[in-house]
Design an enzyme around this catalytic site. Structure first.
Site, PDB file in Angstrom:
ATOM      1  N   ARG A 197       0.850  -1.193   0.000  1.00 30.17           N
ATOM      2  CA  ARG A 197       0.000   0.000   0.000  1.00 30.17           C
ATOM      3  C   ARG A 197       0.884   1.241   0.000  1.00 30.17           C
ATOM      4  O   ARG A 197       1.965   1.233   0.615  1.00 30.17           O
ATOM      5  CB  ARG A 197      -0.906   0.028   1.241  1.00 30.17           C
ATOM      6  CG  ARG A 197      -2.013  -1.009   1.248  1.00 30.17           C
ATOM      7  CD  ARG A 197      -3.113  -0.706   0.223  1.00 30.17           C
ATOM      8  NE  ARG A 197      -4.194  -1.676   0.264  1.00 30.17           N
ATOM      9  CZ  ARG A 197      -4.352  -2.691  -0.589  1.00 30.17           C
ATOM     10  NH1 ARG A 197      -3.498  -2.866  -1.574  1.00 30.17           N
ATOM     11  NH2 ARG A 197      -5.380  -3.508  -0.469  1.00 30.17           N
TER      12      ARG A 197
ATOM     13  N   HIS B 226      -1.385   0.629  -9.530  1.00 29.77           N
ATOM     14  CA  HIS B 226      -2.016  -0.366  -8.644  1.00 29.77           C
ATOM     15  C   HIS B 226      -2.650  -1.503  -9.460  1.00 29.77           C
ATOM     16  O   HIS B 226      -3.849  -1.774  -9.358  1.00 29.77           O
ATOM     17  CB  HIS B 226      -3.075   0.306  -7.750  1.00 29.77           C
ATOM     18  CG  HIS B 226      -3.394  -0.505  -6.515  1.00 29.77           C
ATOM     19  ND1 HIS B 226      -3.705   0.068  -5.308  1.00 29.77           N
ATOM     20  CD2 HIS B 226      -3.446  -1.850  -6.314  1.00 29.77           C
ATOM     21  CE1 HIS B 226      -3.945  -0.885  -4.415  1.00 29.77           C
ATOM     22  NE2 HIS B 226      -3.788  -2.061  -5.013  1.00 29.77           N
TER      23      HIS B 226
END
Ligand SMILES: NC(=O)c1ccc[n+]([C@@H]2O[C@H](COP(=O)([O-])OP(=O)(O)OC[C@H]3O[C@@H](n4cnc5c(N)ncnc54)[C@H](OP(=O)(O)O)[C@@H]3O)[C@@H](O)[C@H]2O)c1
Length: 308
Positions: A223, A271
């Site tokens: 993350r 991502h």
């Protein structure tokens, strides 16, 4: 008894089709067309609807449509709701492919050659053997274990670190806080794969970088909030880090004028390291629904107190 999916139109279409084929007996509905809210016992989503406790008073199971659950504010959920993260082979395969790509690109100097191509420079770099390269995977959960296993197959000197000790063929497994410095000293390339929790927020910082061998490369596929960007920039400028491959950023999407986009030592992808595959995801959710009905433990059940 209703199962509700809250997602975008394309995923909704695919999940609906797989549910209809594999479990026509389940009342499957798409948010916000949920029918009688009192009937909704199962919800699959990436983002929580507002006022969940009052909107869906009889909710039992909350399925994350992704591998992580850090996007949920778990304190907003009634205590009896069980949270299940997505454990399905599509996510694992995607992550193994992405990290393999990143580690091989680092190992075979792809970024140096891309720079040399821009200046039409024919300048070979001596090829190192995989056995002479040290790669570490920080976080040996579902994804970290699969990644470490695959990379071991190329012959890298593989290291892995986790809280509880793991045994992975071909991987030197380190465990616990005391073993972290020794592990980090063995990572010429560091693959970061911990879940985002209060304990791991900001863990990729100056003091961690200082423990890596000089000139190491960071691969963050966990993350964006794990990484302190000012510390990354300082470590790149000072040469402690040679480069970074970042699939995740904070914020996402990364604003067009952000320095990460134009820094030649950094590779950014939006991502995409791995994505939930609808067919295998539906299969996994249905298996968990059956386990739940039989009173068995579900795969991917989240411990709400530790946050993963
Ligand atoms: N970029 C992408 O496309 C993408 C896709 C999917 C997932 N992800 C990220 O990848 C993360 C990892 O996924 P996963 O499925 O491998 O998770 P997982 O199976 O839940 O594994 C988590 C691992 O982290 C360890 N851990 C957790 N907190 C820790 C701490 N404070 N200190 C040390 N170890 C700790 C756990 O150790 P113990 O088991 O010993 O407690 C476990 O080995 C997800 O949370 C998500 O953020 C990214």
């Amino acid at each position: 008894m209703t199962f509700v999916l809250k997602t975008d139109a394309q995923r909704a279409f695919e999940w609906s089709r797989h549910f209809a084929e594999s479990a026509p007996e389940i009342a499957f509905r798409l948010w916000p067309d949920i029918g009688d809210p009192a009937q909704v016992r199962f919800l699959a989503t990436w983002s929580l609807p507002p006022d969940l406790a009052t909107t869906l008073p009889n909710l039992e199971l909350l399925f994350s449509t992704g591998a992580g659950v850090d996007q949920f504010d778990l304190s907003r959920l009634p205590g009896h709701v069980q949270v299940v993260r997505m454990v399905e082979p599509g996510i694992v395969d995607g992550m193994v492919e992405y990290v393999t790509m990143a580690v091989l690109a680092w190992h075979r100097d792809l970024f140096a050659y891309l720079a040399r191509q821009r200046t039409a420079s024919w300048e070979p770099i001596r090829v190192q053997t995989a056995a002479s390269r040290k790669v570490g995977v920080l976080g040996l959960g579902m994804l970290g274990q699969a990644v470490a296993r695959k990379l071991a197959g190329f012959g890298f000197e593989m290291h892995g670190w986790s809280r509880n000790r793991r045994e992975i063929p071909g991987v030197r497994c380190h465990a616990g806080a005391a073993a972290l410095p020794g592990f980090l000293a063995s990572c010429q390339a560091l693959v970061f794969l911990l879940p985002l929790t209060e304990q791991t927020l900001g863990m990729l910082n100056a003091s961690l970088f200082a423990r890596l061998p000089r000139g190491a490369t960071l691969i963050n596929v966990a993350r964006g909030q794990h990484l302190l960007l000012d510390d990354l920039r300082a470590a790149l400028n000072d040469g402690q880090l040679a480069g970074a491959i970042l699939d995740v950023t904070d914020p996402e999407p990364l604003p067009p004028d952000h320095w990460l986009w134009s820094d030649r030592r950094v590779v950014v992808t939006p991502h995409i390291a791995s994505m939930t595959q609808p067919e295998t995801a539906v299969r996994s959710v249905l298996q968990n629904l059956r386990r739940h009905a039989r009173g068995e433990a579900m795969v991917g059940l989240v411990d709400r107190t530790r946050g993963y």
